[in-house]
Design a protein around this motif. Structure first.
Motif, mmCIF file in Angstrom:
data_model
loop_
_atom_site.group_PDB
_atom_site.id
_atom_site.type_symbol
_atom_site.label_atom_id
_atom_site.label_comp_id
_atom_site.label_asym_id
_atom_site.label_seq_id
_atom_site.Cartn_x
_atom_site.Cartn_y
_atom_site.Cartn_z
ATOM 1 N N MET A 117 0.844 -1.184 0.000
ATOM 2 C CA MET A 117 0.000 0.000 0.000
ATOM 3 C C MET A 117 0.881 1.235 0.000
ATOM 4 O O MET A 117 1.212 1.771 1.040
ATOM 5 N N GLY A 118 1.296 1.672 -1.157
ATOM 6 C CA GLY A 118 2.178 2.818 -1.224
ATOM 7 C C GLY A 118 1.432 4.128 -1.117
ATOM 8 O O GLY A 118 0.244 4.225 -1.289
ATOM 9 N N SER A 119 2.137 5.182 -0.823
ATOM 10 C CA SER A 119 1.566 6.530 -0.784
ATOM 11 C C SER A 119 2.563 7.483 -1.406
ATOM 12 O O SER A 119 3.753 7.243 -1.417
ATOM 13 N N THR A 120 2.090 8.612 -1.932
ATOM 14 C CA THR A 120 2.952 9.631 -2.495
ATOM 15 C C THR A 120 2.631 10.949 -1.833
ATOM 16 O O THR A 120 1.719 11.081 -1.044
ATOM 17 N N ASP A 121 3.403 11.965 -2.240
ATOM 18 C CA ASP A 121 3.194 13.282 -1.647
ATOM 19 C C ASP A 121 1.815 13.846 -1.964
ATOM 20 O O ASP A 121 1.301 14.698 -1.243
ATOM 21 N N ASN A 122 1.209 13.374 -3.097
ATOM 22 C CA ASN A 122 -0.108 13.877 -3.455
ATOM 23 C C ASN A 122 -1.129 13.637 -2.358
ATOM 24 O O ASN A 122 -2.020 14.431 -2.128
ATOM 25 N N PHE A 123 -0.992 12.495 -1.701
ATOM 26 C CA PHE A 123 -1.969 12.109 -0.698
ATOM 27 C C PHE A 123 -1.287 11.792 0.629
ATOM 28 O O PHE A 123 -1.787 11.010 1.421
ATOM 29 N N ALA A 124 -0.138 12.415 0.867
ATOM 30 C CA ALA A 124 0.627 12.106 2.067
ATOM 31 C C ALA A 124 -0.127 12.457 3.327
ATOM 32 O O ALA A 124 0.070 11.832 4.362
ATOM 33 N N ASP A 164 -0.884 -5.618 -0.161
ATOM 34 C CA ASP A 164 -2.216 -5.207 -0.622
ATOM 35 C C ASP A 164 -3.171 -6.393 -0.715
ATOM 36 O O ASP A 164 -4.323 -6.316 -0.290
ATOM 37 N N LEU A 165 -2.693 -7.494 -1.302
ATOM 38 C CA LEU A 165 -3.570 -8.653 -1.463
ATOM 39 C C LEU A 165 -3.911 -9.283 -0.120
ATOM 40 O O LEU A 165 -5.018 -9.815 0.063
ATOM 41 N N SER A 166 -2.995 -9.222 0.827
ATOM 42 C CA SER A 166 -3.300 -9.736 2.164
ATOM 43 C C SER A 166 -4.428 -8.928 2.801
ATOM 44 O O SER A 166 -5.359 -9.490 3.388
ATOM 45 N N CYS A 167 -4.339 -7.619 2.666
ATOM 46 C CA CYS A 167 -5.403 -6.761 3.194
ATOM 47 C C CYS A 167 -6.727 -7.042 2.494
ATOM 48 O O CYS A 167 -7.794 -7.097 3.129
ATOM 49 N N SER A 168 -6.657 -7.256 1.188
ATOM 50 C CA SER A 168 -7.868 -7.543 0.416
ATOM 51 C C SER A 168 -8.501 -8.852 0.856
ATOM 52 O O SER A 168 -9.732 -8.958 0.968
ATOM 53 N N VAL A 169 -7.684 -9.864 1.085
ATOM 54 C CA VAL A 169 -8.209 -11.165 1.509
ATOM 55 C C VAL A 169 -8.920 -11.055 2.849
ATOM 56 O O VAL A 169 -10.011 -11.602 3.052
ATOM 57 N N LEU A 170 -8.325 -10.326 3.784
ATOM 58 C CA LEU A 170 -8.953 -10.159 5.098
ATOM 59 C C LEU A 170 -10.313 -9.492 4.968
ATOM 60 O O LEU A 170 -11.309 -9.927 5.583
ATOM 61 N N LEU A 171 -10.390 -8.431 4.181
ATOM 62 C CA LEU A 171 -11.645 -7.708 4.031
ATOM 63 C C LEU A 171 -12.660 -8.520 3.229
ATOM 64 O O LEU A 171 -13.848 -8.572 3.593
ATOM 65 N N ALA A 172 -12.212 -9.169 2.153
ATOM 66 C CA ALA A 172 -13.117 -9.974 1.328
ATOM 67 C C ALA A 172 -13.688 -11.143 2.132
ATOM 68 O O ALA A 172 -14.866 -11.502 1.977
ATOM 69 N N PHE A 173 -12.883 -11.738 2.993
ATOM 70 C CA PHE A 173 -13.341 -12.838 3.842
ATOM 71 C C PHE A 173 -14.494 -12.381 4.735
ATOM 72 O O PHE A 173 -15.534 -13.055 4.855
ATOM 73 N N ALA A 174 -14.344 -11.210 5.348
ATOM 74 C CA ALA A 174 -15.395 -10.694 6.227
ATOM 75 C C ALA A 174 -16.657 -10.350 5.447
ATOM 76 O O ALA A 174 -17.774 -10.618 5.897
#
Length: 395
Positions: free
Chosen positions: A1-8, A122-132
């Motif tokens: 889950m990266g971030s840049t200065d645009n949305f820091a 990212d996919l780990s986070c997605s799996v946790l949320l999709a499971f719920a």
């Protein structure tokens, strides 16, 4: 889950606001608000890692941020599972988070492979949320619940799409993170993530707020001593039930504890409270499914039995009367029988509201009192005490 200065600062600011809000709501006793608060605070911590780059190496901060992100999604998924009454699978989700942290740490610290680290996290986070979401989707109670699950599903799809872009588009920018993170693709993905994060927080907050409103409404509509409806709650339930052509047809039972002032004077108000609770328990146990009862005040109770004829209601009232009179109250100081009287009425074609039926049942109740108490009296002119409904001798 990266971030840049645009949305820091945008995403952490959104998360901090929601985290603080959910923490305040948690103080009202809603446990799932605590899960949401923990998730958002962990998200703030994860996004704050770049602020420490002057003190700690990025190679160390990156896996720490990954661990914080997956922890945040552990609590997001936990909040959904708790909200919808699903099993928490705490051990399984913790093991999954541990494996994810181990994999992202290897990719960052050993392999030095940033794309692999981002994709795994990212996919780990997605799996946790999709499971719920998958476990909860059949248990949505209202529109706010469904909206919450839809937005959670969109977050999963957005995260998966972001990783597809990362894998297939990033090479077009020389395979470097710097080139990709300064591109329009990355800007659009982070804008989408920010919008979805805002909507996710708002939908979660809305669903929790509805729970809080329902809790206070329930408290306002129920009698604290017996747990039955109070008069306001009774009127509201009747209004919800009797709509349109579905008039409030059925029977009404009114009951009142005999000589209750004497019970309080002789045995004390604590005993009187227990007697009131006892009658409320008898009503709850004996009333048929779909019926509802209320404590109208003091020692008087009213029950509405939809689609029940007066003869059946009278039999139910008599069963309650007998059980109440036969109860052993010696344990809390009452050394004599305590009884109750009942009035029963049924719906008439010309009734404009249930309160006309209640009025006739009330007249029957007073007739039962005047006839000697401890009996069931049916509406009529005059009210009638039917054979078989009452046992003449006091219990």
């Amino acid at each position: 889950m990266g971030s840049t200065d645009n949305f820091a600062f945008l995403l952490p600011a959104i998360m901090l606001i929601f985290g603080c809000t959910f923490l305040v709501v948690r103080r009202q006793g809603l446990r799932d608000a605590g899960y949401w608060a923990a998730a958002y605070f962990l998200g703030v911590a994860a996004f704050s890692m770049p602020l420490l780059s002057d003190l700690v190496s990025d190679s160390i901060l990156s896996p720490i941020a990954d661990a914080l992100f997956v922890s945040a999604f552990y609590f997001y998924s936990g909040a959904l599972l708790f909200r919808f009454g699903r099993p928490g699978f705490v051990r399984g989700r913790l093991v999954f988070c541990g494996l994810s942290v181990a994999a992202t740490s290897y990719a960052a610290l050993v392999a030095g492979n940033l794309p692999a680290e981002l994709v795994i996290n990212d996919l780990s986070c997605s799996v946790l949320l999709a499971f719920a979401v998958a476990l909860s989707i059949r248990h949505a109670r209202h529109l706010a619940d469904r909206l919450l699950l839809v937005i959670a599903g969109l977050i999963v799809l957005d995260t998966v799409g972001r990783n597809i872009m990362l894998v297939f588009v990033m090479p077009s920018y020389g395979g470097t993170a710097e080139g990709f993170l300064s591109s329009n693709y990355d800007f659009m993905m982070q804008a989408t993530a920010s919008i979805l994060s805002l909507l996710f927080g708002l939908s979660a907050l809305g669903a929790v707020a509805l729970d809080l409103i329902a809790r206070y409404r329930g408290a306002a509509d129920h009698d604290p001593l017996t747990g039955l409806l109070n008069r306001r709650g009774f009127d509201r339930v009747v209004a919800d039930w009797a709509t349109g052509a579905k008039a409030a047809t059925g029977a009404v039972i009114i009951c009142d504890i005999d000589d209750f002032k004497r019970v309080n004077d002789r045995f004390g108000h604590a005993c009187g409270d227990l007697v009131i609770r006892g009658l409320a328990e008898q009503l709850s146990a004996r009333l048929p499914k779909g019926a509802f009862a209320a404590r109208f005040g003091g020692e008087e109770f009213v029950a509405f039995l939809p689609e029940v004829e007066i003869a059946q209601a009278a039999a139910i009232a008599n069963a309650i009367r007998l059980d109440f009179a036969a109860a052993d109250r010696s344990a809390f100081g009452a050394d004599q029988a305590i009884t109750a009287s009942f009035g029963v009425a049924e719906h008439r074609q010309g009734d404009r509201s249930l309160h006309e039926q209640i009025g006739r049942a009330d007249i029957a109740l007073y007739a039962a009192k005047e006839a000697g108490r401890n009996r069931v009296m049916l509406e009529g002119e005059p009210p009638r005490d039917l054979p078989g409904i009452r046992i003449a001798s006091a219990v």
